[in-house]
Design a protein around this motif. Structure first.
Motif, short mmCIF file in Angstrom:
data_model
loop_
_atom_site.label_atom_id
_atom_site.label_comp_id
_atom_site.label_asym_id
_atom_site.label_seq_id
_atom_site.Cartn_x
_atom_site.Cartn_y
_atom_site.Cartn_z
N UNK A 1 0.82 -1.22 0.00
CA UNK A 1 0.00 0.00 0.00
C UNK A 1 0.84 1.26 0.00
N UNK A 2 1.94 1.24 -0.76
CA UNK A 2 2.81 2.40 -0.87
C UNK A 2 2.50 3.17 -2.17
N UNK A 3 2.03 4.41 -2.09
CA UNK A 3 1.93 5.22 -3.32
C UNK A 3 3.27 5.23 -4.04
N UNK A 4 3.20 5.20 -5.36
CA UNK A 4 4.40 4.89 -6.15
C UNK A 4 4.72 5.98 -7.16
N UNK A 5 5.99 6.32 -7.24
CA UNK A 5 6.51 7.23 -8.26
C UNK A 5 7.52 6.46 -9.08
N UNK A 6 7.27 6.34 -10.38
CA UNK A 6 8.17 5.57 -11.24
C UNK A 6 8.98 6.54 -12.11
N UNK A 7 10.29 6.35 -12.06
CA UNK A 7 11.23 7.10 -12.89
C UNK A 7 11.82 6.11 -13.89
N UNK A 8 11.19 5.94 -15.06
CA UNK A 8 11.59 4.86 -15.97
C UNK A 8 12.87 5.16 -16.73
N UNK A 9 13.56 4.08 -17.08
CA UNK A 9 14.79 4.17 -17.87
C UNK A 9 14.62 3.46 -19.22
N UNK B 1 2.21 14.87 -4.06
CA UNK B 1 0.99 14.32 -4.65
C UNK B 1 0.66 12.95 -4.07
N UNK B 2 1.68 12.13 -3.91
CA UNK B 2 1.47 10.77 -3.42
C UNK B 2 1.03 10.72 -1.96
N UNK B 3 1.30 11.76 -1.22
CA UNK B 3 0.92 11.79 0.19
C UNK B 3 -0.50 12.28 0.40
N UNK B 4 -1.23 12.60 -0.69
CA UNK B 4 -2.62 13.04 -0.57
C UNK B 4 -3.51 11.87 -0.17
N UNK B 5 -4.57 12.13 0.60
CA UNK B 5 -5.47 11.05 1.06
C UNK B 5 -6.10 10.25 -0.07
N UNK B 6 -6.45 10.90 -1.20
CA UNK B 6 -7.10 10.17 -2.30
C UNK B 6 -6.17 9.11 -2.89
N UNK B 7 -4.89 9.47 -3.02
CA UNK B 7 -3.92 8.51 -3.56
C UNK B 7 -3.71 7.37 -2.57
N UNK B 8 -3.61 7.73 -1.30
CA UNK B 8 -3.45 6.70 -0.27
C UNK B 8 -4.62 5.72 -0.29
N UNK B 9 -5.84 6.22 -0.48
CA UNK B 9 -7.01 5.35 -0.49
C UNK B 9 -6.99 4.43 -1.70
N UNK B 10 -6.61 4.96 -2.87
CA UNK B 10 -6.57 4.14 -4.08
C UNK B 10 -5.58 2.99 -3.95
N UNK C 1 -6.81 0.23 -1.70
CA UNK C 1 -7.79 -0.66 -2.35
C UNK C 1 -7.09 -1.71 -3.20
N UNK C 2 -6.07 -1.27 -3.94
CA UNK C 2 -5.32 -2.21 -4.78
C UNK C 2 -4.61 -3.23 -3.91
N UNK C 3 -4.00 -2.77 -2.82
CA UNK C 3 -3.29 -3.69 -1.92
C UNK C 3 -4.24 -4.72 -1.33
N UNK C 4 -5.48 -4.28 -1.01
CA UNK C 4 -6.46 -5.21 -0.45
C UNK C 4 -6.82 -6.30 -1.46
N UNK C 5 -7.02 -5.90 -2.73
CA UNK C 5 -7.34 -6.88 -3.77
C UNK C 5 -6.17 -7.82 -3.99
#
Length: 785
Positions: A413-421, A458-467, A470-474
């Motif tokens: 349940x960690x909000x994620x920031x991807x820096x792709x290579x 942005x990732x520390x916002x409550x809406x992102x945390x909630x999303x 939900x994914x982690x629960x599934x």
């Protein structure tokens, strides 16, 4: 976008990130390929056929499984988890991967087979060349040639991983099944040579779909249907990969006595052969597209059992000294200038007002910083630390977007920031953002401290945390490794894989007696030979999953031109070798060689190459080119949407005559019938216009089908006769497999404590039942007690 997307609407093609192949879909090639894209169903697709559910306790057949993996630690780790699961079914599992992962695999109690290749070098190459098109600097530095040499060497070792004991060991090993990730490249060819099942598994999409583009494709051109654009991107990426490595692959095929394959077939072998595929990502993040067939499964991310880990005192102290930190790490990525990235990360953490644990990774981030500066910035640089443990103690994860790291972050349940290579990293960044589980991906070349700071906030916002919760629960209800093992077992040829004497062993030999064919495992065959029930010469190698690869032709013109070019290339090569043979003989002559000996060697080489010249010319003129025309003519109706009947595979002279006869009957019957049926069908569907179209199709079908029938009556038998004539000269690989199987049988009979008399009694009873028409005649056997 929600965690699930609408299967009826393809995702828009992402184009904002570089590092992928730029595909102009307004080009002639793209438009031609788009014309072959299947239409999406106008109705909900029928439910997939159910696969047999095979509980672990009920599985009996113990296989030798080799798992072939190329890539970084993040690519290898999921397959270690899978290997451990497969071991619980009783299988013997070998991981064939880069030498540097020997201890990683060994610590997991799995067998290891080193394939060479340097993943550090591979990662550095991919950072410099994120797509498949090398930069000029890489060309000048010779990187491309080194990569081709690396692939060539690994292909040969992958074959050894299927049939040889591991270095330093004496226990024989011959694979009964292969699991591989697609970039290992050797998988299909090894499976074909052995005649065993193959199952591909991967962490990124590799199968054509209308729902999203190939992760390595950067699409441009908006005139095509978005779904067709996405679908075509897979074909083009595969085609470009084949252009770069096709000659290397064909050279490898020749080394294991397989026929060369052409460009029309090479890029789409997995699809043509209907190889089962398992994708190891969560359907909560990317559901299975509706246009993927039943042989493709999306099982969930592969998680290993969390390793036993005690954190160093400095990590424990740092975690306890304040709020949850964020995590930043780029794992196996090899950066050109680590100090620049280090400074950017430190500045971003300061600006965001957070604390951070930064993994040094392969680039050794933070090596040139003053410890006092890091203490002031609330930053701790760490060496290797298991993500399974660490991600439980952080608030946000920032990483390169490897599938395994992405999975671990979402599972915790960690909000994620991807820096792709490179590779699939932009794809996962896009999917995470679309699911609301993190910020939009920022390519490393475009990253700034300010942008990273904004993404962290942005990732520390409550809406992102909630999303992300939900994914982690599934995901917590998914069992990716267990489901993948089920997928592997359910796609095996269950009706033909087991030995008829010892049903917990795979069949590896076929014994024929008076028309009765018996499947025998390695150890049973050895015991029967030792017990004088049969002789070694009576046994032939058994293929539980034979693969037939045919060079597909689209039409007679391209078929003839392709075959003609191949024939000319072979003739030119043979001519060059023939003319060069005297010079080569002189160069190879030793100081003590006489002129007569050198001349004799030159004459022998000249004669050998002269035979090759004549053979290549005759095969091209008499077999290959007529066959290409027959196949091309036969395929023409496919261009206007008509299904083409299968006529079977040509494997030897007998099957060549059968296929030739079948093609003649089918071609003549369908060609004549089409003169009437096509106009009638067209009239019913479109009236007068349909009548005109149907008449045209009928006439064209009559010409192409009957012509293919006439030419094929000679071409297919010629192909079969050629294969039968060549077969004895391509027996080295079969002999090698047979020798390894014999060694394996002897070892098993000696070490596994089997009751040899029981095996002999079972064989006697089986053969007596067969000879008596199925009645129980076991009591008449002198060997039955």
């Amino acid at each position: 976008m929600d965690a699930e997307f609408d299967h009826d609407e393809p995702l828009p093609a992402y184009t904002e990130l570089d590092g992928r192949i730029n595909i102009d879909l307004d080009s002639k090639m793209a438009r031609t390929m788009a014309s072959f894209v299947p239409e999406p169903p106008a109705y909900a697709p029928p439910e997939e056929p159910s696969k047999p559910h095979i509980p672990r306790k009920s599985w009996k057949i113990r296989l030798n499984i080799v798992i072939q993996v190329v890539g970084s630690r993040g690519d290898v780790q999921p397959f270690i988890a899978l290997g451990q699961e497969l071991q619980s079914y009783g299988h013997r599992v070998r991981i064939a991967t880069h030498d540097c992962f020997a201890s990683f695999v060994g610590e997991s109690n799995l067998e290891f087979f080193p394939i060479g290749g340097d993943p550090h070098d591979l990662m550095a190459y991919m950072v410099k060349n994120p797509g498949l098109i090398p930069s000029m600097s890489s060309l000048r530095a010779g990187d491309v040639q080194r990569k081709r040499v690396m692939v060539e060497q690994m292909l040969g070792v992958f074959w050894k991983s299927c049939i040889e004991p591991a270095p330093g060991e004496s226990r024989p090993f011959v694979a009964d099944a292969i699991i591989a990730n697609p970039p290992s490249f050797a998988h299909i060819h090894c499976a074909q040579a052995l005649g065993i099942p193959l199952h591909l598994m991967f962490t990124m999409p590799w199968t054509s779909t209308r729902h999203f583009p190939h992760p390595l494709a950067n699409l441009s051109g908006a005139k095509l249907d978005p779904g067709a654009m996405n679908y075509v991107s897979y074909t083009i990426v595969e085609w470009m990969t084949w252009q770069g490595l096709g000659d290397v692959v064909n050279s490898f095929r020749s080394s294991i006595d397989l026929e060369r394959i052409n460009t029309t077939v090479g890029p789409k072998l997995a699809d043509m052969l209907q190889i089962p595929f398992t994708y190891c990502w969560s359907p909560a993040l990317v559901p299975k597209p509706a246009d993927w067939p039943a042989r493709i499964d999306v099982c969930g991310f592969f998680f290993r059992e969390p390793p036993q880990y005690t954190p160093p005192a400095e990590i424990r102290k740092f975690l306890q000294s304040g709020p949850k930190p964020i995590y930043i790490g780029f794992g196996s990525i090899v950066l050109n200038d680590p100090s620049v990235m280090t400074r950017l990360l430190v500045d971003a953490v300061r600006m965001s007002g957070t604390r951070a644990i930064i993994s040094k990774g392969w680039s050794k981030l933070g090596s040139d910083l003053d410890p006092a500066e890091l203490d002031a910035a609330n930053i701790l640089f760490v060496d290797d630390c298991p993500h399974e443990w660490l991600f439980q103690h952080v608030s946000v994860v920032v990483h390169h977007g490897g599938a395994g790291t992405t999975a671990c972050g979402l599972r915790n349940a960690c909000p994620t920031i991807i820096v792709p290579f490179f590779g699939d990293q932009p794809f996962w960044g896009t999917m995470v953002a679309a699911a609301g589980a993190g910020a939009h991906p920022m390519h490393h070349k475009l990253l700034t401290a300010a942008k990273l700071c904004d993404a962290i906030r942005f990732c520390l916002q409550p809406t992102v945390m909630a999303s992300v919760q939900n994914i982690a629960f599934t995901m917590s209800a998914e069992h990716g490794v267990r489901s993948a093992a089920q997928s592997f077992h359910s796609n095996l040829p269950l009706e033909s894989i087991s030995c008829e004497l010892l049903d917990d062993r795979p069949a590896t030999y076929l014994y024929s007696d008076r028309g009765r064919k018996v499947r025998l495992c390695t150890v049973a065959a050895h015991i029967l030979v030792q017990g004088s029930r049969l002789k070694s010469k009576d046994l032939q190698l058994y293929q539980s999953k034979p693969f037939a690869i045919t060079n597909e032709r689209w039409d007679p013109l391209t078929g003839l031109s392709s075959s003609g070019l191949s024939t000319i290339r072979g003739i030119v090569t043979a001519t060059g070798d023939m003319l060069a043979s005297p010079y080569t003989a002189v160069l190879q002559a030793g100081p003590s060689d006489s002129a007569a000996k050198t001349t004799s060697r030159a004459a022998a080489d000249f004669g050998k190459n002269f035979c090759k010249f004549n053979g290549r010319f005759l095969q091209g003129a008499v077999v290959d080119m007529p066959l290409a025309v027959a196949e091309g003519l036969r395929s023409v109706p496919r261009l206007y949407g008509e299904d083409v009947q299968s006529h079977g595979d040509v494997t030897d002279a007998a099957s060549g005559f059968v296929v030739g006869g079948r093609n003649f009957v089918q071609g003549m019957a369908d060609g004549v019938a089409g003169l009437v049926s096509k106009p009638v069908q067209g009239m019913k569907e479109e009236g007068a216009l349909g009548l005109a179209k149907g008449t045209g199709k009928g006439v064209l079908g009559f010409v192409t089908k009957t012509s293919s029938a006439v030419i094929g009556i000679v071409a297919y038998p010629g192909q079969g006769i050629t294969k039968s004539l060549i077969a004895p000269f391509k027996a080295t690989t079969r002999k090698g497999i047979a020798a390894q199987r014999a060694a394996e049988g002897e070892y098993m009979a000696r070490t596994e404590g089997l009751d040899h008399w029981d095996v002999l009694r079972r064989f006697d009873a089986l053969m007596l039942r067969g000879r008596s028409g199925g009645t129980d005649a076991a009591s008449t056997s002198p060997y039955i007690v």
